[in-house]
Design an enzyme around this catalytic site. Structure first.
Site, short mmCIF file in Angstrom:
data_model
loop_
_atom_site.label_atom_id
_atom_site.label_comp_id
_atom_site.label_asym_id
_atom_site.label_seq_id
_atom_site.Cartn_x
_atom_site.Cartn_y
_atom_site.Cartn_z
N ASP A 58 -17.97 -5.04 -12.48
CA ASP A 58 -18.68 -6.02 -12.54
C ASP A 58 -18.00 -7.45 -12.58
O ASP A 58 -17.24 -7.45 -13.77
CB ASP A 58 -19.57 -5.86 -13.61
CG ASP A 58 -20.95 -7.11 -13.81
OD1 ASP A 58 -21.64 -6.93 -14.08
OD2 ASP A 58 -20.62 -8.01 -13.04
N GLN A 60 -17.88 -13.91 7.84
CA GLN A 60 -16.40 -13.60 7.36
C GLN A 60 -15.45 -14.78 7.38
O GLN A 60 -14.56 -15.19 6.59
CB GLN A 60 -15.95 -12.28 7.65
CG GLN A 60 -16.98 -11.18 7.72
CD GLN A 60 -17.40 -10.63 6.72
OE1 GLN A 60 -17.26 -11.07 5.66
NE2 GLN A 60 -18.25 -9.52 6.71
N ASP A 72 -18.36 -13.52 -2.01
CA ASP A 72 -18.95 -13.00 -0.81
C ASP A 72 -19.82 -11.77 -1.27
O ASP A 72 -19.57 -10.72 -1.22
CB ASP A 72 -17.57 -12.23 0.02
CG ASP A 72 -18.23 -11.31 1.10
OD1 ASP A 72 -17.88 -10.54 1.61
OD2 ASP A 72 -19.33 -11.66 1.72
N GLN A 119 -27.67 0.09 -5.23
CA GLN A 119 -28.52 -0.30 -4.27
C GLN A 119 -28.64 0.81 -3.15
O GLN A 119 -27.77 1.92 -3.16
CB GLN A 119 -27.92 -1.72 -3.31
CG GLN A 119 -26.53 -1.44 -3.18
CD GLN A 119 -25.61 -2.57 -3.31
OE1 GLN A 119 -26.35 -3.88 -2.89
NE2 GLN A 119 -24.30 -2.67 -3.40
N1 LIG Z 1 -19.71 -9.45 3.35
C1 LIG Z 1 -20.98 -9.49 4.09
C2 LIG Z 1 -21.91 -10.54 3.98
C3 LIG Z 1 -22.56 -10.57 2.49
N2 LIG Z 1 -23.28 -11.56 2.52
C4 LIG Z 1 -24.83 -11.76 2.41
C5 LIG Z 1 -25.35 -10.77 2.96
C6 LIG Z 1 -26.93 -10.95 3.04
C7 LIG Z 1 -27.50 -12.42 3.68
N3 LIG Z 1 -28.76 -12.27 3.39
C8 LIG Z 1 -26.69 -13.34 2.77
C9 LIG Z 1 -25.14 -13.20 2.87
#
Ligand SMILES: NCCCN[C@H]1CC[C@H](N)CC1
Length: 292
Positions: free
Chosen positions: A140, A65, A159, A34
């Protein structure tokens, strides 16, 4: 000064945009998975952006978090072994570390560059990697869970980023089944479940997959994160059938968190009342989710 307009031109947020003023670009790069951007905003502190999508800001990361961590960990008696899928910024690790009962914290993050960037620009989050209970696996999570022993974890926290990039596979049934297998009886999964305003269909699909797999009950909860599209984000709390502990549902907190982190960071968002409130849904959401 430039302004960073996030045109959510990907299918997740058609026709929506959210802009934050960029005071200073701190990092721009591309990993095998990414594009990664970090910038200093005017009022939200540092901001982490992956593939054009805001992942977290210093100001409001606590809402996500703390809830994604304490909703599961405060709903089971003395969690010992915890797994984090994703979470490369370290914020969830920081929150898990508040639980003295926890003995091991496995984390499987696919992108090493996210970890390195967060260690440099988000010290209040990456501090989570310093806890001696943390064991990092870069790779992965689909492979990691497939190879995980059965019944190893008390809790698994997914997460991840949104299911339109590297995290696509994490909302599909085969992966959810490997998660259930890796959980102990009575164990709990908390995974990202998107916005009640924007993603009812995705939530319905995830609910039916999770309800087929988790017989201990599946509950949608939500929290307020101003820098996420629609300003709210949801979670699914999925309980694996386990010891007959009737009062035990993810809705009622049963575990009190020991106060500040080792580094003195107090909770900024989570408390037992907001734990219960997170599962209270607006009428339109109840109606849209009731038959899934
Ligand atoms: N650990 C940071 C949060 C990652 N979670 C996502 C970030 C992007 C959002 N659109 C959805 C939750």
């Amino acid at each position: 000064k430039t302004s960073k307009v996030q045109y959510y031109n990907n299918p997740m947020w058609p026709g929506e945009a959210h802009s934050l003023k960029v005071e200073k670009i701190l990092y721009q790069g591309k990993s095998p998975y990414q594009e990664i951007l970090v910038f200093e905003s005017s009022t939200y502190g540092n901001v982490l952006v992956l593939d054009g999508i805001v992942q977290l800001t210093d100001k409001d990361e606590c809402a996500y978090q703390e809830m994604v961590t304490h909703l599961p960990l405060c709903s089971i008696p003395s969690p010992k072994n915890v797994l984090v899928v994703g979470g490369g910024d370290g914020g969830v690790l920081r929150e898990i570390a508040r639980h003295d009962s926890v003995e091991t914290i496995d984390i499987c993050e696919i992108d090493q560059l996210v970890i390195d960037v967060c260690k440099e620009f988000f010290p209040n989050l990456s501090m989570g990697f310093k806890d001696p209970r943390v064991r990092l696996h870069v790779g992965d999570a689909v492979d990691f869970l497939r190879d995980s022993p059965e019944g190893k974890y008390d809790a698994i926290i997914v997460d991840s980023s949104d299911p339109i990039g590297p995290a696509q596979a994490l909302v599909e049934k085969p992966f959810i089944q490997t998660i259930a297998r890796a959980l102990k009886a009575g164990g709990v999964l908390c995974n990202l479940a998107e916005s009640m305003w924007l993603h009812t269909h995705l939530i319905q699909d995830m609910l039916s997959i999770c309800r087929q797999t988790f017989k201990g009950g599946v509950h949608y909860a939500w929290t307020s994160v101003p820098t996420y599209p629609s300003g709210v984000i949801g979670f699914l709390l999925c309980a694996k059938e386990g010891p007959p502990v009737n009062f035990l549902t993810p809705v009622n907190p049963i575990e009190k968190i020991q106060g500040a982190t080792k580094a003195g960071k107090e909770l900024r968002f989570y408390n037992s009342e907001i734990h219960r409130a997170a599962f209270v849904l607006p009428t339109f959401v109840r109606r849209e989710l009731e038959s899934y």
